[in-house]
Design a protein around this motif. Structure first.
Motif, PDB file in Angstrom:
ATOM      1  N   ASN A   1      -5.257   6.504   9.605  1.00 34.22           N
ATOM      2  CA  ASN A   1      -5.982   6.490  10.869  1.00 34.22           C
ATOM      3  C   ASN A   1      -6.579   7.851  11.193  1.00 34.22           C
ATOM      4  N   ALA A   2      -5.937   8.916  10.743  1.00 36.55           N
ATOM      5  CA  ALA A   2      -6.542  10.240  10.916  1.00 36.55           C
ATOM      6  C   ALA A   2      -7.840  10.336  10.098  1.00 36.55           C
ATOM      7  N   GLU A   3      -7.781   9.900   8.841  1.00 35.16           N
ATOM      8  CA  GLU A   3      -8.982   9.953   7.993  1.00 35.16           C
ATOM      9  C   GLU A   3     -10.093   9.070   8.581  1.00 35.16           C
ATOM     10  N   LEU A   4      -9.721   7.867   9.044  1.00 34.09           N
ATOM     11  CA  LEU A   4     -10.721   6.977   9.637  1.00 34.09           C
ATOM     12  C   LEU A   4     -11.272   7.560  10.933  1.00 34.09           C
ATOM     13  N   GLY A   5     -10.403   8.195  11.718  1.00 32.41           N
ATOM     14  CA  GLY A   5     -10.838   8.794  12.974  1.00 32.41           C
ATOM     15  C   GLY A   5     -11.840   9.914  12.760  1.00 32.41           C
ATOM     16  N   TRP A   6     -11.633  10.718  11.719  1.00 30.28           N
ATOM     17  CA  TRP A   6     -12.583  11.800  11.427  1.00 30.28           C
ATOM     18  C   TRP A   6     -13.956  11.257  11.043  1.00 30.28           C
ATOM     19  N   LEU A   7     -13.975  10.003  10.589  1.00 28.70           N
ATOM     20  CA  LEU A   7     -15.260   9.360  10.248  1.00 28.70           C
ATOM     21  C   LEU A   7     -15.775   8.486  11.397  1.00 28.70           C
ATOM     22  N   HIS A   8     -15.094   8.533  12.536  1.00 27.28           N
ATOM     23  CA  HIS A   8     -15.463   7.730  13.707  1.00 27.28           C
ATOM     24  C   HIS A   8     -15.432   6.232  13.400  1.00 27.28           C
ATOM     25  N   LYS A   9     -14.453   5.842  12.595  1.00 28.95           N
ATOM     26  CA  LYS A   9     -14.237   4.435  12.298  1.00 28.95           C
ATOM     27  C   LYS A   9     -13.023   3.938  13.071  1.00 28.95           C
ATOM     28  N   PRO A  10     -12.962   2.630  13.377  1.00 30.18           N
ATOM     29  CA  PRO A  10     -11.826   2.097  14.136  1.00 30.18           C
ATOM     30  C   PRO A  10     -10.505   2.303  13.397  1.00 30.18           C
TER      31      PRO A  10
ATOM     32  N   ASP B   1     -16.476   8.882   1.140  1.00 32.92           N
ATOM     33  CA  ASP B   1     -17.210   8.181   0.083  1.00 32.92           C
ATOM     34  C   ASP B   1     -16.528   6.884  -0.343  1.00 32.92           C
ATOM     35  N   ILE B   2     -15.235   6.772  -0.075  1.00 37.52           N
ATOM     36  CA  ILE B   2     -14.492   5.582  -0.521  1.00 37.52           C
ATOM     37  C   ILE B   2     -14.010   4.716   0.640  1.00 37.52           C
ATOM     38  N   ALA B   3     -14.209   5.184   1.858  1.00 35.77           N
ATOM     39  CA  ALA B   3     -13.637   4.504   3.022  1.00 35.77           C
ATOM     40  C   ALA B   3     -14.063   3.042   3.110  1.00 35.77           C
ATOM     41  N   ASP B   4     -15.355   2.769   2.924  1.00 34.49           N
ATOM     42  CA  ASP B   4     -15.839   1.392   3.069  1.00 34.49           C
ATOM     43  C   ASP B   4     -15.267   0.483   1.982  1.00 34.49           C
ATOM     44  N   ASP B   5     -15.202   0.990   0.744  1.00 32.19           N
ATOM     45  CA  ASP B   5     -14.622   0.181  -0.336  1.00 32.19           C
ATOM     46  C   ASP B   5     -13.149  -0.122  -0.058  1.00 32.19           C
ATOM     47  N   PHE B   6     -12.430   0.872   0.443  1.00 37.76           N
ATOM     48  CA  PHE B   6     -11.020   0.678   0.767  1.00 37.76           C
ATOM     49  C   PHE B   6     -10.863  -0.363   1.872  1.00 37.76           C
ATOM     50  N   LEU B   7     -11.644  -0.241   2.930  1.00 39.36           N
ATOM     51  CA  LEU B   7     -11.546  -1.187   4.045  1.00 39.36           C
ATOM     52  C   LEU B   7     -11.933  -2.595   3.608  1.00 39.36           C
TER      53      LEU B   7
ATOM     54  N   LEU C   1       0.824  -1.212   0.000  1.00 39.66           N
ATOM     55  CA  LEU C   1       0.000   0.000   0.000  1.00 39.66           C
ATOM     56  C   LEU C   1       0.853   1.254   0.000  1.00 39.66           C
ATOM     57  N   ASP C   2       0.336   2.306  -0.664  1.00 40.38           N
ATOM     58  CA  ASP C   2       0.991   3.610  -0.648  1.00 40.38           C
ATOM     59  C   ASP C   2      -0.075   4.688  -0.694  1.00 40.38           C
ATOM     60  N   THR C   3       0.197   5.800  -0.028  1.00 43.69           N
ATOM     61  CA  THR C   3      -0.692   6.961  -0.094  1.00 43.69           C
ATOM     62  C   THR C   3       0.104   8.168  -0.573  1.00 43.69           C
ATOM     63  N   GLU C   4      -0.592   9.110  -1.192  1.00 41.20           N
ATOM     64  CA  GLU C   4      -0.036  10.427  -1.478  1.00 41.20           C
ATOM     65  C   GLU C   4      -0.878  11.443  -0.712  1.00 41.20           C
ATOM     66  N   THR C   5      -0.240  12.472  -0.195  1.00 40.77           N
ATOM     67  CA  THR C   5      -0.916  13.417   0.693  1.00 40.77           C
ATOM     68  C   THR C   5      -0.590  14.853   0.307  1.00 40.77           C
ATOM     69  N   THR C   6      -1.323  15.782   0.921  1.00 42.53           N
ATOM     70  CA  THR C   6      -1.077  17.207   0.657  1.00 42.53           C
ATOM     71  C   THR C   6       0.118  17.736   1.435  1.00 42.53           C
ATOM     72  N   GLY C   7       0.583  16.990   2.409  1.00 39.12           N
ATOM     73  CA  GLY C   7       1.689  17.448   3.237  1.00 39.12           C
ATOM     74  C   GLY C   7       2.117  16.364   4.195  1.00 39.12           C
ATOM     75  N   PHE C   8       2.613  16.776   5.359  1.00 38.78           N
ATOM     76  CA  PHE C   8       3.230  15.819   6.276  1.00 38.78           C
ATOM     77  C   PHE C   8       2.448  15.579   7.564  1.00 38.78           C
ATOM     78  N   GLU C   9       1.477  16.438   7.892  1.00 40.44           N
ATOM     79  CA  GLU C   9       0.824  16.315   9.186  1.00 40.44           C
ATOM     80  C   GLU C   9      -0.697  16.446   9.089  1.00 40.44           C
ATOM     81  N   PRO C  10      -1.423  15.361   9.321  1.00 42.09           N
ATOM     82  CA  PRO C  10      -2.881  15.475   9.331  1.00 42.09           C
ATOM     83  C   PRO C  10      -3.376  16.401  10.441  1.00 42.09           C
ATOM     84  N   SER C  11      -2.610  16.521  11.520  1.00 43.69           N
ATOM     85  CA  SER C  11      -3.011  17.415  12.606  1.00 43.69           C
ATOM     86  C   SER C  11      -2.971  18.881  12.188  1.00 43.69           C
TER      87      SER C  11
END
Length: 228
Positions: free
Chosen positions: A99-108, A72-78, A6-16
Motif C-alpha cells: 500500500n505504500a508503493e501504491l500510495g506513492w503512485l496515487h493508486k487505491p 513499471d510493474i504495478a499494473d501487471d501486478f494488480l 503472496l510474499d514480498t521481499e524488502t530492503t528493510g522494515f519500514e516504508p516510512s
C-alpha cells in the motif's frame, strides 16, 4: 473461489523510513488448489541494499540495478491479483509495503479485509507453538530444504502448501484434479456433478428385500414407511 498466495521481499522494515519492495512472488489457487499460474518480479528499489537485507535475500545492488521500478510493474501486478483474497504470512507487513508503493503512485490501497493472514491462523490453531513459515513446514512435513535464502516466489509456493494444511488439507472443496481448477477458471463457475446416465443396479439380495418388507409389515399400518 480464487485466492492469491503472496510474499514480498524488502530492503528493510519500514516504508516510512525509505524501505522499498525488491521482489514479489505470488501463486494462484482456485478452490484451494494451485493452478500452476504464478507471478514473480524483481524490482529496483532505487536505494542501496542494506547489508542485513542482502544477507537475508541475497539480492544486491548490481543484481537489482537493471530491474524495473515498482511503477513499471504495478499494473501487471494488480491485474494478476485481480479481486482475489490475498493469502499472506504476517499480512500486516506485506500489505503495509504494497500500500505504500501504491500510495506513492496515487493508486487505491488494497483493503486489509482482503488479506488472509496465515500467521494468525497458525497462532489460533496452535497457541503457544512457533508459527514461523519454517516451523509450520516442520509441523506439516513440508520440504523447505531449498529455502536457504528468503525468496518471494519460493516462499509463496511453500506458503501455499502450509495454507492448505492449515485449513484442513488439500481437498476442502473436493477439487482433486488440476482439470477441475482449469474448468473453473475457463467457465467462471464451480464444477458440479451431473446425474448418472443410468441408475446403479440395486445391491440388495432377494432375502434382504423380503426381510425388510416383513420388518415394516410387523410395525403396523402407522409405520412411516407406509404413509403416502
Amino acid at each position: 473461489m480464487r485466492e492469491i498466495v503472496l510474499d514480498t521481499e524488502t530492503t528493510g522494515f519500514e516504508p516510512s523510513e525509505g524501505d522499498r519492495i525488491v521482489e514479489i512472488g505470488a501463486v494462484e489457487l482456485i478452490g484451494h488448489m494451485p493452478t500452476g499460474r504464478t507471478y514473480h518480479q524483481y524490482i529496483n528499489p532505487q536505494r542501496t541494499m542494506p547489508a542485513e537485507a542482502f544477507a537475508v535475500h541475497g539480492l544486491g545492488d548490481d543484481f537489482l540495478a537493471d530491474k524495473p521500478l515498482f511503477k513499471d510493474i504495478a499494473d501487471d501486478f494488480l491485474t494478476f491479483i485481480g479481486d482475489a483474497k490475498l493469502v499472506i504470512h504476517n499480512a500486516a507487513f506485506d500489505m503495509k509495503f504494497l500500500n505504500a508503493e501504491l500510495g506513492w503512485l496515487h493508486k487505491p490501497a488494497l483493503p486489509m479485509n482482503r488479506a488472509v493472514d496465515t500467521l494468525m491462523i497458525a497462532r489460533r490453531k496452535f497457541p503457544g507453538s512457533p508459527a514461523s513459515l519454517d516451523a509450520l513446514c516442520r509441523r506439516f512435513g513440508i520440504d523447505n530444504a531449498a529455502r536457504t535464502l528468503h525468496g518471494a516466489l519460493l516462499d509463496s509456493e511453500i506458503l501455499a502448501e502450509v495454507y492448505l494444511e492449515l485449513i484442513g488439507g488439500r481437498q476442502p472443496d473436493f477439487a482433486l484434479a488440476q482439470g477441475s481448477a482449469d474448468s473453473t477458471q475457463k467457465n467462471g463457475a464451480a464444477w458440479r456433478a451431473g446425474p448418472r446416465p443410468a441408475p446403479l443396479a440395486s445391491r440388495l439380495t432377494a432375502e434382504e428385500t423380503a426381510a425388510h418388507t416383513a420388518f415394516v409389515n410387523a410395525m403396523g399400518d402407522d409405520a412411516v414407511w407406509k404413509r403416502a
